[in-house]
Design a protein around this motif. Structure first.
Motif, PDB file in Angstrom:
ATOM      1  N   CYS A   4       0.839  -1.188   0.000  1.00  0.00           N
ATOM      2  CA  CYS A   4       0.000   0.000   0.000  1.00  0.00           C
ATOM      3  C   CYS A   4       0.882   1.249   0.000  1.00  0.00           C
ATOM      4  N   CYS A   7       0.111   2.980   3.815  1.00  0.00           N
ATOM      5  CA  CYS A   7       0.499   2.351   5.077  1.00  0.00           C
ATOM      6  C   CYS A   7       1.475   1.205   4.877  1.00  0.00           C
ATOM      7  N   CYS A  18      -6.600  -1.360  -0.205  1.00  0.00           N
ATOM      8  CA  CYS A  18      -5.846  -1.799   0.948  1.00  0.00           C
ATOM      9  C   CYS A  18      -6.802  -2.207   2.057  1.00  0.00           C
ATOM     10  N   GLU A  20      -5.980  -2.481   5.160  1.00  0.00           N
ATOM     11  CA  GLU A  20      -5.601  -1.837   6.422  1.00  0.00           C
ATOM     12  C   GLU A  20      -6.163  -0.420   6.512  1.00  0.00           C
ATOM     13  N   CYS A  21      -5.926   0.398   5.475  1.00  0.00           N
ATOM     14  CA  CYS A  21      -6.352   1.788   5.539  1.00  0.00           C
ATOM     15  C   CYS A  21      -7.445   2.120   4.529  1.00  0.00           C
TER      16      CYS A  21
HETATM   17 ZN   LIG Z   1      -3.043   0.915   3.312  1.00  0.00          ZN
END
Ligand SMILES: [Zn+2]
Length: 106
Positions: A4, A7, A18, A20-21
């Motif tokens: 990503c 992040c 992504c 995660e974010c």
């Molecule tokens: Zn990310």
């Protein structure tokens, strides 16, 4: 496997976002219209503000002394025309009713 850009989390080949974010990891082409669209919206708002400012200047121009004098002249001629046409209309009705009433009573 890519990472990503925000992040640095691992993004698989079949993932476009992504995990995660939530940033768009692969669709970099979709990012260009994402920032172009607000720019176009801001440009449109600026254009509308310019049009509104133009209308405001026209309103200020209408309050000039010359325009006020012209508006007062037209306002003065309008009541005069209504008062000139108002009196002749009721007078024939009042004369006919008063002349027919007295001969019938005696
Ligand atoms: Zn990310």
């Amino acid at each position: 496997m890519t990472r990503c850009p925000r992040c640095q989390a691992e993004v698989r080949a079949n993932q476009d976002w992504c995990l995660e974010c939530g940033a768009a990891a692969r669709t970099r082409l979709a990012r260009a219209p994402a920032w172009r669209l607000p720019v176009v919206a801001v440009a449109a708002i600026v254009a509308f503000a310019g049009i509104a400012a133009a209308f405001a200047f026209v309103r200020l121009a209408n309050t000039d002394p010359d325009v006020r004098a012209a508006q007062s002249a037209t306002a003065a001629t309008q009541p005069a025309a209504t008062t000139a046409t108002a009196p002749p209309q009721p007078s024939p009705f009042t004369t006919t009713t008063t002349t027919t009433a007295p001969p019938s009573s005696p």
